[in-house]
Write a protein that holds these residues in place. Structure first.
Motif, short mmCIF file in Angstrom:
data_model
loop_
_atom_site.label_atom_id
_atom_site.label_comp_id
_atom_site.label_asym_id
_atom_site.label_seq_id
_atom_site.Cartn_x
_atom_site.Cartn_y
_atom_site.Cartn_z
N PRO A 135 0.85 -1.19 0.00
CA PRO A 135 0.00 0.00 0.00
C PRO A 135 0.89 1.24 0.00
O PRO A 135 1.59 1.50 0.97
N GLY A 136 0.90 1.94 -1.11
CA GLY A 136 1.86 3.04 -1.28
C GLY A 136 1.21 4.40 -1.15
O GLY A 136 1.78 5.40 -1.58
N GLY A 137 0.04 4.44 -0.58
CA GLY A 137 -0.65 5.71 -0.39
C GLY A 137 -0.90 5.95 1.09
O GLY A 137 -1.96 6.43 1.49
N GLY A 138 0.09 5.57 1.89
CA GLY A 138 -0.04 5.81 3.33
C GLY A 138 -0.72 4.68 4.09
O GLY A 138 -0.83 4.74 5.31
N GLY A 139 -1.12 3.64 3.38
CA GLY A 139 -1.84 2.54 4.04
C GLY A 139 -1.02 1.85 5.11
O GLY A 139 -1.55 1.45 6.15
N VAL A 248 5.33 -1.48 7.80
CA VAL A 248 4.55 -1.36 9.05
C VAL A 248 5.50 -1.16 10.23
O VAL A 248 5.23 -0.37 11.15
N GLU A 249 6.64 -1.82 10.18
CA GLU A 249 7.65 -1.63 11.21
C GLU A 249 8.08 -0.16 11.25
O GLU A 249 8.22 0.44 12.33
N ALA A 250 8.24 0.41 10.06
CA ALA A 250 8.64 1.83 9.98
C ALA A 250 7.58 2.72 10.63
O ALA A 250 7.91 3.73 11.26
N GLU A 258 8.40 10.66 8.06
CA GLU A 258 9.53 9.77 7.71
C GLU A 258 9.00 8.41 7.26
O GLU A 258 9.51 7.80 6.32
N GLY A 259 7.98 7.95 7.96
CA GLY A 259 7.37 6.66 7.62
C GLY A 259 6.80 6.69 6.20
O GLY A 259 6.93 5.72 5.46
N MET A 260 6.19 7.80 5.84
CA MET A 260 5.63 7.93 4.48
C MET A 260 6.75 7.84 3.44
O MET A 260 6.60 7.22 2.40
N LYS A 261 7.88 8.46 3.76
CA LYS A 261 9.03 8.40 2.82
C LYS A 261 9.53 6.97 2.70
O LYS A 261 9.85 6.50 1.61
N ARG A 262 9.61 6.30 3.82
CA ARG A 262 10.09 4.91 3.83
C ARG A 262 9.12 4.03 3.02
O ARG A 262 9.55 3.19 2.23
N GLU A 263 7.84 4.25 3.24
CA GLU A 263 6.83 3.49 2.49
C GLU A 263 7.04 3.68 0.99
O GLU A 263 7.00 2.73 0.20
N LEU A 266 10.06 1.75 -0.27
CA LEU A 266 9.79 0.31 -0.32
C LEU A 266 8.82 -0.01 -1.47
O LEU A 266 8.90 -1.07 -2.10
N PHE A 267 7.90 0.92 -1.74
CA PHE A 267 6.96 0.76 -2.85
C PHE A 267 7.72 0.78 -4.18
O PHE A 267 7.51 -0.07 -5.05
N GLU A 268 8.62 1.76 -4.31
CA GLU A 268 9.38 1.89 -5.57
C GLU A 268 10.22 0.66 -5.87
O GLU A 268 10.42 0.30 -7.02
#
Ligand code: 3HC
Length: 709
Positions: A135-139, A248-250, A258-263, A266-268
């Protein structure tokens, strides 16, 4: 697609309604996110509006990002300027009104809203992992804040659809309404209450601000490793499930931004991976197979409300359960009273096992079982809308059954045979209504396996075909059409693999070595272990039949020898492996190694070593070649038909797309060259398909293969 904008803005007094209208399922296609952002800005700027509702037109809220856009150069809005950023910045409350599905980006948008209200029949979920992404939209950041990381991990790593009442209990949804018809009014009323609360001094709840549920990870920091461990087997060779866990760990260790950036990172890593491309292909292939070339749109469908099954053996029982599981009353009949009683007992025992395992509620079991009624003779089933014959796999047994069905069944009933290989035209020919006859080849266990191979006979009417496809869908199957050729599409394309695996033994491989290669590739079980489970006597009978019909048939003396020694597989405690009493674990058996050596010596075949790659390619290329022949001869319409059958009939790993998709990854040219070389070495069984050669020479793709018009 029309020129109409995919998002429109309406008002209900002091509530602004943002309506996503992008058929069929409101995916976030071009202009949808931009439209939502525009609506939020517009209603925030309008002094007459106090709150907003985000709702979907048609059958769903929002089914997620537009999957067709992945892997293309379509740009996503940058972090910080997406829909949920506009929602977080909104000065007025926004209520998501969910009906149908809120999946992936759909649920992510709903979680960006301040509140969520759902119709009782709605489902929500983050199924991105099933198409190889996350989920790359903040999920991965918002869901753990709403429900805690443990539940979030379960939902995100499984991709499951969560029913609205469960979502309500979990806290994903704030309020439920009874049905879709009352959703909009309920949401508007909710939005007004939210505006009143805000006016009374309340702050708008933003999911991003919540921290309370994240504490769970501090109390149980081992949960992420435990999750990784628990998925190790089913997620082998895959990256997406692991990136989901990391994201989810992030959420639990980083700030929200920061979590959004990490997501995003990981999405990319995933979106253009082989795994994601394969899973997207599988997703669309499963939908493509429902389209039958040449079948006029709007072909009349015969309504199926009641079913009958003739033959109460394992297959017949499983077929009856398939109907009962989806609410259809079904009559089960057998040639003998004893056979029928045994069949009913077996069905009951199967249901009871599900209840014991916890996958079926006891009262639901009773409802399902009650739908299956034993039938004493043909007159008891005569008024069924569909009858599936599942008697012994022999023409001499099937023909009289069809003659009788022709005599008794009401006009217009669908007459289906569950044969896995016999000539459906010859079966239809014993009736005066061959237009109503088709094959319905279920896979074992019939109530579990999703594939239904629908066999189109020379005289099967278009509306019969369309009706069987529809019936399949209604009983939860993925139906794929096959032409009438020995073994149809599934078993015919698989047959060379089945021979090749035994021929490899003649040349020096061992069953456990071959099985390991195939399990490492991604199959849930190796083919020899599967053989032992199914029973080796079945293949033996088929080989005898084919050898009698075809003097050039390639015999498999090692396999024959085992059966002749009484080694039928698990049921006799020994087959390709040996088994301890009451245990299904296959143990390599020195006795089998000895038999292999002995028979190979009798055959005069030299023994050698194999690499894993050679084993894999010998098995799968043989089937790629046969699949191309099947398409070339017009027995399958196109590549997706073969690939969906391999995914759902034979356990081919989904993250490899399907047999022909996988072969494209190696390249048609390389596959063809290898097959041509094995043709030189091993003779006729490797004769290359002309279609394969043509595609290789044209530099084309096997997944573009189509039957001649
Ligand atoms: N993108 C593009 N097309 C989609 C789509 C999507 N997300 N979801 C469905 N469709 C298309 C299907 O291909 C099909 O097209 P067709 O009629 O041309 O064959 C049509 O919509 C109808 O779909 P179904 O036949 O599957 O309809 P059902 O009613 O059986 O099922 C559904 C509906 C449950 C929504 C199912 O279509 C589904 O599971 N869709 C995928 C949902 C999904 O994976 N969402 C996540 C997307 S990724 C994401 O959101 C990333 C984000 O985190 C950044």
């Amino acid at each position: 697609m029309s020129d109409a904008k995919p998002v429109r803005f309406e008002t209900e007094g002091d509530v602004g309604v943002i309506v996503v209208d992008y058929p069929p399922v409101n995916a976030l296609g071009p202009g949808v996110s931009e439209g939502i952002i525009e609506g939020i800005a517009k209603f925030n700027a309008d002094p007459a509006i106090r709150a907003m509702v985000l709702i979907g037109a048609g059958r769903s809220f929002i089914a997620g990002a537009d999957i067709r856009g992945f892997g293309t150069d379509r740009k996503r809005l940058p972090l910080g300027s997406r829909t949920y950023d506009a929602m977080d910045a909104s000065a007025k409350p926004i209520v998501a009104a969910i009906h149908g599905f809120a999946l992936g980006g759909g649920l992510e948008n709903a979680m960006g809203c301040h509140y969520r209200i759902a119709s009782r029949a709605a489902k929500v979920g983050l199924p991105e992992v099933l198409i190889g992404i996350l989920p790359g939209g903040g999920g991965t950041q918002r869901l753990p804040r709403l429900v805690g990381p443990k539940v979030a991990l379960d939902m995100i790593v499984s991709g499951r659809h969560v029913p609205a009442d469960e979502a309500h209990a979990l806290g994903i949804v704030d309020e439920l309404v009874e049905n879709d018809a009352t959703l909009r009014a309920g949401a508007v009323a909710f939005a007004r209450r939210a505006a009143d609360a805000q006016a009374a001094g309340g702050t708008l709840p933003r999911v991003r601000d919540r921290q309370d549920k994240l504490r769970e990870a501090k109390d149980d920091p081992g949960m992420f490793d435990a999750m990784r461990k628990s998925i190790a087997r089913r997620a082998r060779n895959q990256k997406a499930p692991y990136n989901c866990i990391l994201a989810v760990e992030a959420a639990c260790t980083l700030t929200f931004d920061e979590g959004m950036k990490r997501e995003q990172e990981l999405f990319e890593e995933l979106v253009n991976s082989d795994e994601a491309r394969a899973l997207r292909y599988a997703f669309f292939a499963e939908r493509e197979v429902a389209r039958i070339p040449g079948l006029p749109k709007g072909t009349a469908i015969r309504e199926v409300k009641t079913a009958a099954v003739v033959g109460a053996g394992t297959m017949g029982g499983g077929i009856a359960m398939s109907f009962a599981d989806f609410g259809y009353p079904v009559r089960l009949m057998d040639a003998t009273e004893e056979g029928l009683a045994k069949g009913m007992q077996r069905i009951r025992a199967n249901y009871e096992t599900s209840v014991k395992r916890g996958s079926l509620a006891a009262d639901e079991m009773e409802r399902r079982f009650a739908r299956i009624q034993p039938a004493k003779d043909y007159t008891d089933i005569a008024d069924a809308d569909v009858v599936v014959e599942a008697v012994f796999e022999e023409m001499g047994v099937k023909k009289p059954v069809f003659a009788k069905l022709d005599e008794v069944m009401k006009p217009g009933a669908l007459l289906l045979s569950n044969t896995s290989a016999l000539d459906i035209d010859a079966i239809a020919a014993v009736t005066k209504r061959p237009q109503d006859v088709a094959g319905a080849h279920f896979f074992s266990p019939a109530n579990v396996m999703k594939l239904l191979e629908v066999v189109r006979g020379a005289r099967t009417a278009p509306d019969t075909l369309a009706s069987v496809m529809q019936m399949g869908k209604r009983i939860g199957k993925l139906s794929v059409v096959a032409g009438n050729t020995d073994g149809f599409v599934a078993n015919r394309s698989r047959a060379p693999f089945n021979s090749e695996m035994v021929i490899l033994l003649e040349e020096g491989a061992l069953p456990e070595q071959v099985d390991k290669v195939m399990v490492d590739f991604g199959y849930p079980m190796g083919p020899f272990a599967v053989g032992d489970l199914a029973g080796l006597d079945i293949g033996y009978a088929g080989r005898k039949r084919r050898a009698a019909a075809n003097p050039n048939y390639r015999k498999l003396p090692i396999a024959d020898r085992l059966v002749e020694m009484g080694r039928y597989g698990q049921k006799t405690g020994a087959g390709w492996y040996r088994y301890e009493k009451g245990d299904r674990t296959p143990h390599p058996d020195p006795e089998v190694a000895r038999i292999i050596k002995e028979v190979s010596a009798e055959m005069g075949v030299a023994q050698r070593q194999f690499t894993d790659q050679e084993i894999l390619r010998r098995l799968l290329f043989s089937s790629v070649n046969e699949a191309c022949k099947i398409i070339e001869e017009g027995f399958a319409y196109r590549a997706v038909d073969v690939d969906v059958m391999w995914l759902h009939g034979f356990g081919f790993p989904r993250y490899r797309g399907g047999l022909l998709f996988w072969a494209d990854g190696i390249g048609a040219r390389a596959v063809y060259d290898q097959i041509a070389s094995w043709h030189q070495q091993y003779g006729e069984r490797w004769a290359p398909s002309k279609l394969l050669r043509d595609i290789a020479e044209a530099g084309g793709k096997l997944t573009d293969a189509k039957a001649p018009a």
